[in-house]
Design a protein around this motif. Structure first.
Motif, short mmCIF file in Angstrom:
data_model
loop_
_atom_site.label_atom_id
_atom_site.label_comp_id
_atom_site.label_asym_id
_atom_site.label_seq_id
_atom_site.Cartn_x
_atom_site.Cartn_y
_atom_site.Cartn_z
N GLY A 232 0.82 -1.21 0.00
CA GLY A 232 0.00 0.00 0.00
C GLY A 232 0.85 1.26 0.00
O GLY A 232 0.56 2.23 -0.71
N TYR A 233 1.92 1.25 0.78
CA TYR A 233 2.83 2.39 0.84
C TYR A 233 3.46 2.65 -0.53
O TYR A 233 3.51 3.79 -1.00
CB TYR A 233 3.92 2.15 1.90
CG TYR A 233 4.81 3.34 2.11
CD1 TYR A 233 4.45 4.36 2.97
CD2 TYR A 233 6.02 3.44 1.43
CE1 TYR A 233 5.26 5.46 3.15
CE2 TYR A 233 6.84 4.54 1.61
CZ TYR A 233 6.46 5.55 2.48
OH TYR A 233 7.26 6.65 2.64
N LEU A 234 3.93 1.59 -1.17
CA LEU A 234 4.54 1.74 -2.49
C LEU A 234 3.52 2.26 -3.51
O LEU A 234 3.85 3.10 -4.36
CB LEU A 234 5.12 0.40 -2.96
CG LEU A 234 6.30 -0.14 -2.15
CD1 LEU A 234 6.67 -1.55 -2.62
CD2 LEU A 234 7.50 0.79 -2.22
N ASN B 277 2.95 5.99 -2.98
CA ASN B 277 4.15 6.80 -3.18
C ASN B 277 4.98 6.25 -4.34
O ASN B 277 6.14 5.88 -4.16
CB ASN B 277 4.99 6.80 -1.89
CG ASN B 277 4.30 7.48 -0.75
OD1 ASN B 277 4.27 8.70 -0.68
ND2 ASN B 277 3.70 6.69 0.14
N PRO B 278 4.40 6.19 -5.53
CA PRO B 278 5.13 5.57 -6.64
C PRO B 278 6.42 6.32 -6.98
O PRO B 278 6.46 7.54 -6.95
CB PRO B 278 4.13 5.63 -7.80
CG PRO B 278 3.21 6.75 -7.45
CD PRO B 278 3.12 6.75 -5.95
N GLY B 279 7.46 5.54 -7.24
CA GLY B 279 8.71 6.11 -7.71
C GLY B 279 9.62 6.69 -6.65
O GLY B 279 10.68 7.21 -6.99
N CYS B 280 9.25 6.62 -5.38
CA CYS B 280 10.06 7.24 -4.32
C CYS B 280 10.87 6.24 -3.50
O CYS B 280 11.69 6.63 -2.68
CB CYS B 280 9.17 8.05 -3.38
SG CYS B 280 8.39 9.47 -4.16
N CYS C 174 12.36 16.96 4.01
CA CYS C 174 12.17 15.55 4.28
C CYS C 174 12.60 15.24 5.71
O CYS C 174 13.59 15.79 6.19
CB CYS C 174 12.98 14.71 3.29
SG CYS C 174 12.71 12.94 3.44
N HIS C 175 11.86 14.38 6.36
CA HIS C 175 12.16 13.96 7.73
C HIS C 175 12.38 12.45 7.77
O HIS C 175 11.93 11.71 6.89
CB HIS C 175 10.99 14.27 8.67
CG HIS C 175 10.63 15.72 8.74
ND1 HIS C 175 11.46 16.67 9.25
CD2 HIS C 175 9.51 16.36 8.34
CE1 HIS C 175 10.88 17.85 9.18
NE2 HIS C 175 9.68 17.69 8.64
N GLY D 176 8.55 8.58 0.68
CA GLY D 176 7.21 9.01 0.32
C GLY D 176 6.93 10.38 0.88
O GLY D 176 7.79 11.02 1.48
N HIS D 177 5.70 10.84 0.67
CA HIS D 177 5.33 12.16 1.18
C HIS D 177 3.83 12.24 1.40
O HIS D 177 3.06 11.41 0.91
CB HIS D 177 5.79 13.27 0.22
CG HIS D 177 5.15 13.23 -1.12
ND1 HIS D 177 3.95 13.85 -1.40
CD2 HIS D 177 5.53 12.65 -2.28
CE1 HIS D 177 3.63 13.67 -2.66
NE2 HIS D 177 4.58 12.93 -3.22
N ASP D 178 3.43 13.27 2.13
CA ASP D 178 2.02 13.50 2.40
C ASP D 178 1.50 14.69 1.60
O ASP D 178 0.44 15.22 1.89
CB ASP D 178 1.78 13.71 3.90
CG ASP D 178 2.54 14.91 4.47
OD1 ASP D 178 3.10 15.71 3.69
OD2 ASP D 178 2.58 15.05 5.71
N GLY D 179 2.29 15.13 0.62
CA GLY D 179 1.92 16.30 -0.18
C GLY D 179 2.58 17.56 0.33
O GLY D 179 2.62 18.58 -0.36
N ARG D 180 3.11 17.51 1.53
CA ARG D 180 3.74 18.67 2.16
C ARG D 180 5.16 18.38 2.59
O ARG D 180 6.08 19.14 2.34
CB ARG D 180 2.89 19.09 3.37
CG ARG D 180 3.39 20.29 4.09
CD ARG D 180 2.38 20.68 5.20
NE ARG D 180 2.99 21.65 6.08
CZ ARG D 180 3.69 21.34 7.16
NH1 ARG D 180 3.86 20.08 7.50
NH2 ARG D 180 4.22 22.29 7.91
N ARG D 181 5.38 17.26 3.27
CA ARG D 181 6.69 16.86 3.77
C ARG D 181 7.01 15.45 3.30
O ARG D 181 6.13 14.60 3.22
CB ARG D 181 6.74 16.88 5.30
CG ARG D 181 6.64 18.25 5.90
CD ARG D 181 7.94 19.02 5.70
NE ARG D 181 7.91 20.30 6.37
CZ ARG D 181 7.86 21.47 5.74
NH1 ARG D 181 7.81 21.52 4.43
NH2 ARG D 181 7.85 22.59 6.42
N GLY D 182 8.29 15.23 3.04
CA GLY D 182 8.75 13.90 2.68
C GLY D 182 9.16 13.13 3.91
O GLY D 182 9.51 13.72 4.94
#
Length: 140
Positions: A39-41, A44-47, A107-108, A65-71
Motif C-alpha cells: 500500500g505504501y509503495l 508513493n510511486p517512484g520514491c 524531508c524527515h 514518500g510524502h504527504d503532499g507537504r513533507r517527505g
C-alpha cells in the motif's frame, strides 16, 4: 561487483524484509507487513528504491514518500557485507530527487536514539538532528 539501483516493487518485499530483520537498530512492526508495504509503495510511486548486487540480490533499500507537504524516509538498510560502498547515500539521493520532483522541499526521518549506526550515517550525510520535538504515537 556491479550494483544496480531501481524502483522498489511489491515483488521485492521478501528480500527487503529479510534485510530489515538483520539490520541492527531497525525496528519492525505490523506496519511492515506485506500488505502495508504494498500500500505504501502504491501511494508513493517512484520514491522507494532497492540496490541489487551482481547476483541480483537486494543489497540495500529505502522507503520514501510524502504527504503532499513533507517527505519521509523509512527503512534505509544496507547489507553488512555491502556497507562502505556508497549504497546508502545513493539510495537517499534517488529518493530525495524524486521527492524534489514532486515539489517536496523538506524531508524527515526517524532514528532511534540508541541506533548508533543509523545516527552516525545520518550525521555524516549532513542531516541535522532536531531537538525540541517530542513524538507521540497511538494506535488507531
Amino acid at each position: 561487483m556491479e550494483l544496480t539501483y531501481r524502483e522498489m516493487l511489491a515483488a521485492d518485499y521478501d528480500e527487503s524484509y529479510a534485510l530489515w530483520l538483520k539490520t541492527e537498530g531497525m525496528v519492525l512492526s505490523e506496519a511492515d507487513s506485506r500488505e502495508e508495504i504494498e500500500g505504501y509503495l502504491a501511494r508513493n510511486p517512484g520514491c522507494s528504491f532497492v540496490c541489487e548486487d551482481s547476483a541480483r540480490q537486494v543489497a540495500g533499500t529505502i522507503l520514501g514518500g510524502h504527504d503532499g507537504r513533507r517527505g519521509f524516509i523509512y527503512h534505509v538498510a544496507v547489507s553488512p557485507d555491502q556497507r562502505g560502498k556508497g549504497i546508502g547515500g545513493q539510495l537517499v539521493k534517488l529518493s530525495l530527487d524524486k521527492l524534489r520532483e514532486a515539489g517536496i522541499q523538506k524531508c524527515h526521518l526517524f532514528v532511534l536514539e540508541n541506533n548508533e549506526i543509523g545516527n552516525r550515517f545520518w550525521s555524516r550525510s549532513g542531516w541535522i538532528k532536531r531537538s525540541g520535538i517530542a513524538i507521540f504515537s497511538t494506535d488507531t
